[in-house]
Design an enzyme around this catalytic site. Structure first.
Site, PDB file in Angstrom:
ATOM      1  N   GLU A 144       0.869  -1.228   0.079  1.00 15.71           N
ATOM      2  CA  GLU A 144      -0.082   0.154   0.159  1.00 15.71           C
ATOM      3  C   GLU A 144       0.835   1.352  -0.025  1.00 15.71           C
ATOM      4  O   GLU A 144       0.723   1.979   0.946  1.00 15.71           O
ATOM      5  CB  GLU A 144      -0.895  -0.053   1.184  1.00 15.71           C
ATOM      6  CG  GLU A 144      -2.148  -1.189   1.225  1.00 15.71           C
ATOM      7  CD  GLU A 144      -3.051  -1.351   2.391  1.00 15.71           C
ATOM      8  OE1 GLU A 144      -2.558  -0.435   3.276  1.00 15.71           O
ATOM      9  OE2 GLU A 144      -3.798  -1.971   2.152  1.00 15.71           O
ATOM     10  N   GLU A 324      -6.686  -7.353  -1.273  1.00 10.33           N
ATOM     11  CA  GLU A 324      -7.163  -7.477   0.049  1.00 10.33           C
ATOM     12  C   GLU A 324      -8.359  -7.217   0.113  1.00 10.33           C
ATOM     13  O   GLU A 324      -9.078  -6.116  -0.446  1.00 10.33           O
ATOM     14  CB  GLU A 324      -6.534  -6.529   1.170  1.00 10.33           C
ATOM     15  CG  GLU A 324      -5.199  -6.622   1.201  1.00 10.33           C
ATOM     16  CD  GLU A 324      -4.284  -5.997   2.346  1.00 10.33           C
ATOM     17  OE1 GLU A 324      -5.232  -4.945   3.077  1.00 10.33           O
ATOM     18  OE2 GLU A 324      -3.233  -5.760   2.443  1.00 10.33           O
TER      19      GLU A 324
END
Ligand SMILES: [Zn+2]
Ligand SMILES: [Zn+2]
Ligand SMILES: [Zn+2]
Lengths: 643, 643, 643
Positions: A144, A324
């Site tokens: 991320e 995710e």
């Protein structure tokens, strides 16, 4: 290729005697993939140059032997505590000038050369060890990027890097002074080392100064990532992925994506609705257990485009995953409701409908401690099944009954540009102007009409496959896109604006005033931003919010404001001189659909559709049943029919 | 012991020739006590080691000879300017990393050993001089610990102290890493000096890290106080008091209270309603001249419990005072209306009804200069009577007609735990979750039903005297309390939850999932927080706000949510799986009262009651007359009747 | 003297071959004045002591020869980058302790002696070169002092300067300790170097400490300006001007104005409505394209008073200009709508009606780059006419048909005091109390009644020409004003309060309590601030908001609150004991007008009038036509009639 499911797993968090059982249960749940390793640096290298590989070897072996394919993450998002002793100045510095310390994650500055070397080092070592491991089927770089506002650092490393970057870009301070308009307010400099970071100035810094700093910061993310990719490619043939975030525009994902094989993103529908999307309280209450009905789709389409940047199998279909997938309540949003039963299934199917190859749930078992202990998993912390596990299994079974990964070529193209997001962040001109918000408004309108959308990068050179192209807020249209827009044929419509091509690449106003795209004879000569309590009525009963431009030129006026000024003007290529509210967007787009002969729907509030090459998928985001062609679709329901 | 009145006085602020007259007027106003000295350090020790005692000797003598008993304060809340030259690094550091400078008050860090020595030194010298003085009838340590957010300091002194504290607590970094779950995000450390303070991290720091820092910070307050107490006790037999604040949860008052003889607090009903209590605007407008009708009572009951921690004369009655009672408008809240005529009397009587021995008004004469010049006193700055003086005299006269200090044993016990407040501050999970707010919601419901409440500490070991026990939000129930709850007999009800015993002492999730209190077979398996615009409807028409838990287990369900999930389950010991809104609290508690055979009332909005051992007191907080058993009680009216 | 128009121009921003054409077009547009030079330091002195005058010589010559009079600005608001290398510590420091860096403008600390020397040096050099130039018809010092919150700096230069200033003012720390009440909270100091700046204290610093720091900071602005004035006066006889901002109270404009010949201000009606004026959303929406209907007038009257401070031609008329007049949308407010067609004319005429000699539009041609690229000019960035140009020309033609500059002597005097603004900023006591807001509320009421207002400084010594005097919020009334108020004759009314003369000059409460102005026998003995959701009803149906005082004394009560307390009491000199809402202001002022025999109007919402010595001007700020004596005045319309 069949669609697949996966899960994120942290063997280092659990007693080793649980691993084999975990692997068995994963396989039983229909999972094919397991992502590991991305936060495990302190266990891999507990002391500098002292490695502990045995546990990871065994974990990989246990999972792999159970039949799972492994995505192995580089652990660079969480350097261990000892790293700070080697590199005390590696921390990023926030806009207020404060170092952003150790104690959570992403505690590094992308510009810090010492940490960049560490990133290459650990990546090389990891790839060396596992590059040929038959269980390692993919790699993830870092985790991320940009999350927690970490793209931009105001450190001395960033300052030095930025000055060098500027010197390379402009070659002379004269050129820089001209490009930025530094003569204004005597901001001229005669040495690149005179140039500071654009924070903590008395009033707003020069916008092109800010924009270049944002470009530099984005480049540092791409460089950081590219360095890891290079280390891995030398040692492994498995595809390389990064997991992007939602509504994250601080770096150019297309540039990062160009170095990767597969794009992926982390989809937290409920968290994102709570913490990063506009919406009236009643809207947020209606969808609080489902997420925004268009936000996942937007990001699916965006990251499919980012996947294409890495070399796409087809124009429509970049390779992309959800790395995710939220399975239950999360811990990090202001409010964290639980999903409506069925949503963990719906979200997965929606990703597949938009062309995802793989959807990985985050995470396998809820951790009982540390920051994310209130973040649900597929298992509860006491090792019992959590509600999403059954939905995961259901998806796995349904996959079997459906054809392979595929996506429909969309009829609508929406151009999305990260640089424009930075430009308008530097120079919003109206407090409510935001590039994501504008592009998302256009996207949402397409969705309400049941249209399939492809998102295109700002250098898209061919629009011929799309009957409709939308390009709102593109500050400075690239040469290839300009050519493509200019070539919009009769029977197609390219609707650009507001604020499109109204700036040079240096974020200044061109002469002639833009847009400067043949054959559209129109120039935006005056711009105004509008407070929330006001609007600009249109003659068709609609209205502009937030923003309105005054165009001049010979372009035929297709819609006027109530005050007689043009609202839309042009031919096949036309300009939208304001920010429509939602109903006005609908009216405008419906008209364009009719004009180009594109079927559209009037979907009930919360019902959304998406076509693949073989099927139409219908999703009910509403908390009540909704009708699709006479079929009642329950809340969180997924329906598909062959095309 | 008769109830008494007092006042706070600053002889150093006034010409000496006013003192005698002030003393005479105090006595005439019915005051018995006068608190002095707590901000006078610069007058006592104008230069380091150079003392000027004469003025204080004379002030004490003048006041004492007039018949007043003196509470002498240690002056450590306001070290003089020269102290900074001795200890340049004694200042606290705020969460943003900025030293909190000289120029107001409380400018010290509790962890600074140099200042701790100064605190012991000046306390010893003061106690040495006045410990045997017959006019000194009580001592006050420092002033309003924690006020202005001063418990927690992010200084290097605090860092060093925290690391030592952790080393003592955990003995090994391995133990600490395990307790905190530091393997998550590679936060592991191998040396206690690696551990930082939990501020300025990139995203949220690890919750147990934060919780331990809050525990450490609380311990420093207790240590600081204990050191002063030791110095005084060596030299004086007078009771020792500290004056706590309202809605101040940053340190464990029970721990500080254990070292003291009497608890006291500073009651500013109107200021607190304005600056630190939740409430809709129309509610705040209704009570703007009276204060929140339950906030004073809550703190009276809380500090009575804190007084018990110092060794109580009886289970119900800890010794406690109001050390500062608002007499008119204050200066420090966002808005500072004047009290309704009568409130200065009502507030005093309400304190007495809850068992206060003494109520001291703050302050004698309004100061004409400096920060609190707009803070009313019993006298105006021009030495005329202020409105509250007559009300004070009325109370003094009324005291004569009533029996001695006494409090009723309450029928309801409410457990309040400071650690839980810190835990949920570290990990709210929903933006509206706050331990004080939750406990106060339960307390307010009791008050609306006219119930008498005892507040109990989290290690309470005997609940047998209470028909009803409430224990909301107690993160980890202590062993003695667990035993007491487990022993809840038929005919009694212990209602725990939401969020009670759902964590270990390290703020992690236990397996089996909590609560783990026999014989309650129930586990909270999923938790969600709810945005303000939404709620969870219950089958009885009520609703949960903010928070809802999903319990599992065989405990009989007593109330369900509309979606069928349990809202309350259990037997005599039962669990409340959400945060009821006010009417739902009323419904639930009324039912419990009926179940255990406890009389309850339906009090009109603003009417409140409290029983002593001999009398029932009725207070009208409303701005209009209200009826009690047929008697009209005027606004700000106090009514009592023998029980 | 005929009224004149001008424009702000930046020759350094444009190719030299545009200059002559620009000059010709300016003259053709009816402009007489052109302001140049105020941001050009980096072009005048590109390296330290290396000057480039030729371009400026030619620019002045080109403009001057075209017939334009030049206002030449000193460039000290934008020191070049190299200045920081000479004076690394010249930057101001914000209240949070962060240096306010290079990269925009106003990046200097008024207390920095090194920069003060640079300011004198460049001013002297500029004045030396152009002081005798026949085209230079006026000078401007610096630019918009205080803009971007730059009056107050928390730098070490400011600290040293403040300590010296205090030493000179108080002579002994004893005197300072007494004046500030430093005995409170042991804040006493024994050396002026002990005194810090009043920022970053634990809780609020001592108010007189803050007030003295604000006074010091204001003095530094006046000193800075005075130094430039001295350098210019030695070398030029042209008048010297500064361009003040709107709603800027951080320095005493009367003191700065006393050193100047002409006051001017920068009038941005739409920007100011958006970013610095109170107003409900619907009010702001109604006037979003016109600006607040009273804000320009208020500042015109205020700066006419500031102009008088420099030596006025007549009691009513100080010399004053509008130096920057908004011509279209600006860039810097949260929302930036375009003006209603006609407003660029209306604003100019309103300024003239209030006595302005000159109105200069800002700016000639919109810059295509840098911070203000979205700020409209009279020309567009592509050199075409912008909408305001035609309005400018219209004004120029209309000027010809009307008499010379002149202003009516007003019937109402409103006292405005900058020190009071600082005092209440230091000690608001209620979150909504603000001196500008209070004075503006009184002023707005006068405007709604069609009254002409003169604003007077706090040392005004003669009120005899005004039938009505208003003096709200004057913390400590000066001796001359006290005498003038005391002399209010029958048939006149001086209405003072709320909060007037209730403090000493040291911001403490006097004994006897104020106001202390013969023959008004009245003292404010208690003060309360009121939250927004509440109010104090009056017996006449009106109400007080925000603030209410309880007066005592024998002054006859003229109006009571519904609770019986006095709302207005006194004779010709009378006290207003609260903050009336708008309708209540109207009622009160209408009554006073009737009492003193002053004609008043009931103007429709948006219609405003102002008289000169010869004409009555009527302005329509509303977005719809409004009637004046039967004449319909269109939106943005200006009407005049001979008196
Ligand atoms: Zn340089
Ligand atoms: Zn270490
Ligand atoms: Zn000193």
């Amino acid at each position: 290729m069949k669609r697949t499911l996966g899960v994120c797993y942290y063997p280092e968090h659990w007693p080793e005697d649980l691993w084999a059982d975990d692997a068995t249960r994963m396989v039983r749940a229909g999972l094919s993939w397991v992502r590991i390793g991305e936060f495990a640096w302190s266990r891999i290298e507990p002391k500098p140059e002292t490695f502990d590989w045995e546990w990871l070897d065994r974990a990989i072996d246990t999972l792999g032997e159970a039949g799972l394919k492994i995505i192995l993450g580089t652990p660079t998002a969480t350097p261990p505590r000892w790293m700070l002793e080697k590199h005390p100045d590696m921390l990023a510095v926030d806009e207020q000038g404060r170092p952003r310390g150790f104690g959570s994650r992403r505690h590094y500055c992308f510009s810090h050369q010492g940490y960049r070397a560490e990133s290459r080092r650990i990546t090389a070592i990891l790839a060396e060890r596992y590059g040929a491991n038959r269980h390692i089927a993919a790699w993830q770089t870092d985790n991320e990027y940009a999350c927690h506002d970490t793209t931009r650092s105001y450190s001395s490393a960033a300052l030095a890097g930025f000055q060098t970057w500027l010197a390379q870009k402009y070659q002379s301070t004269d050129a820089l002074n001209r490009a930025w308009g530094n003569v204004f307010w005597s901001m001229e400099c005669d040495d690149f080392t005179d140039i500071g970071l654009p924070n903590l100035t008395v009033t707003e810094p020069n916008h092109p100064h800010v924009l270049d700093f944002y470009r530099y910061s984005s480049d540092m993310v791409a460089d950081f990532n590219r360095e890891q990719v290079a280390e891995i490619r030398e040692r492994s043939t498995a595809p390389i992925i990064h997991n992007y975030m939602g509504r994250e525009t601080s770096f150019d994902h297309f540039k990062v994506g160009a170095d990767l094989d597969i794009a992926s993103w982390d989809s937290y529908p409920i968290g994102f609705l709570s913490d990063r999307l506009e919406g009236a309280p009643d809207f947020k209450a209606r969808f609080m257990r489902q997420g925004h009905p268009d936000n996942q789709a937007f990001h699916h389409d965006l990251y499919r485009a980012v996947g294409r940047a890495g070399g796409a199998p087809s124009p429509a279909g970049g390779r992309w995953w959800v790395m995710e997938q939220q399975p239950g309540p999360v811990n990090w949003a202001p409010y964290n409701p639980a999903p409506l039963p069925g949503m963990a299934r719906l979200w997965a199917w929606e990703a597949f409908a938009h062309g995802a190859e793989t959807v990985c749930y985050f995470r396998w078992r809820q951790a009982p401690w540390a920051q994310e202990q209130m973040h649900a998993g597929l298992l509860r912390p006491d090792n019992e099944d959590a509600p999403a596990l059954a939905e995961c299994l259901q998806v796995a079974r349904e996959i079997e009954t459906l054809p392979d990964v595929g996506t429909a070529r969309a009829d609508v193209a929406l151009v999305f540009d990260y640089e424009s997001a930075w430009a308008w962040e530097a120079q919003p001109q109206g407090a409510d102007f935001d590039q994501f918000r504008l592009a998302f408004a256009a996207y949402r309108a397409c969705r309400r009409l049941g249209l399939n959308v492809d998102i295109l990068p700002p250098d898209a050179a061919d629009l011929s496959a799309y009957k409709i192209t939308l390009a709102p807020g593109i500050m400075s249209v690239s040469a290839p896109l300009k050519q493509a827009l200019a070539a919009t044929p009769e029977g197609h419509v390219a609707l650009i604006g507001p604020r499109t091509d109204t700036k040079t690449e240096h974020l200044s106003i061109p002469t002639p005033m833009g847009p400067n795209i043949d054959p559209l004879d129109l120039a935006v000569t005056l711009t105004e931003s509008i407070p929330p309590q006001a609007s600009i009525p249109l003659e068709n009963g609609g209205q502009f919010l937030h923003w309105r431009e005054v165009p001049e030129g010979s372009a035929p006026v297709l819609l006027r404001c109530a005050d007689g000024l043009p609202a839309i003007a042009g031919g096949p290529l036309r300009y939208l001189a304001g920010w429509p509210d939602d109903p006005t967007w609908d009216t405008i787009l419906r008209g364009v659909c009719d004009e180009v002969g594109l079927t559209h729907h009037t979907l009930p509030d919360g019902l959304r559709i998406r076509d693949t090459d073989t099927h139409r998928f219908v999703f009910n985001y509403a908390p009540e049943p909704l009708l699709w062609n006479g079929t009642a679709i329950p809340p969180a329901g997924v329906h598909w029919e062959a095309l």
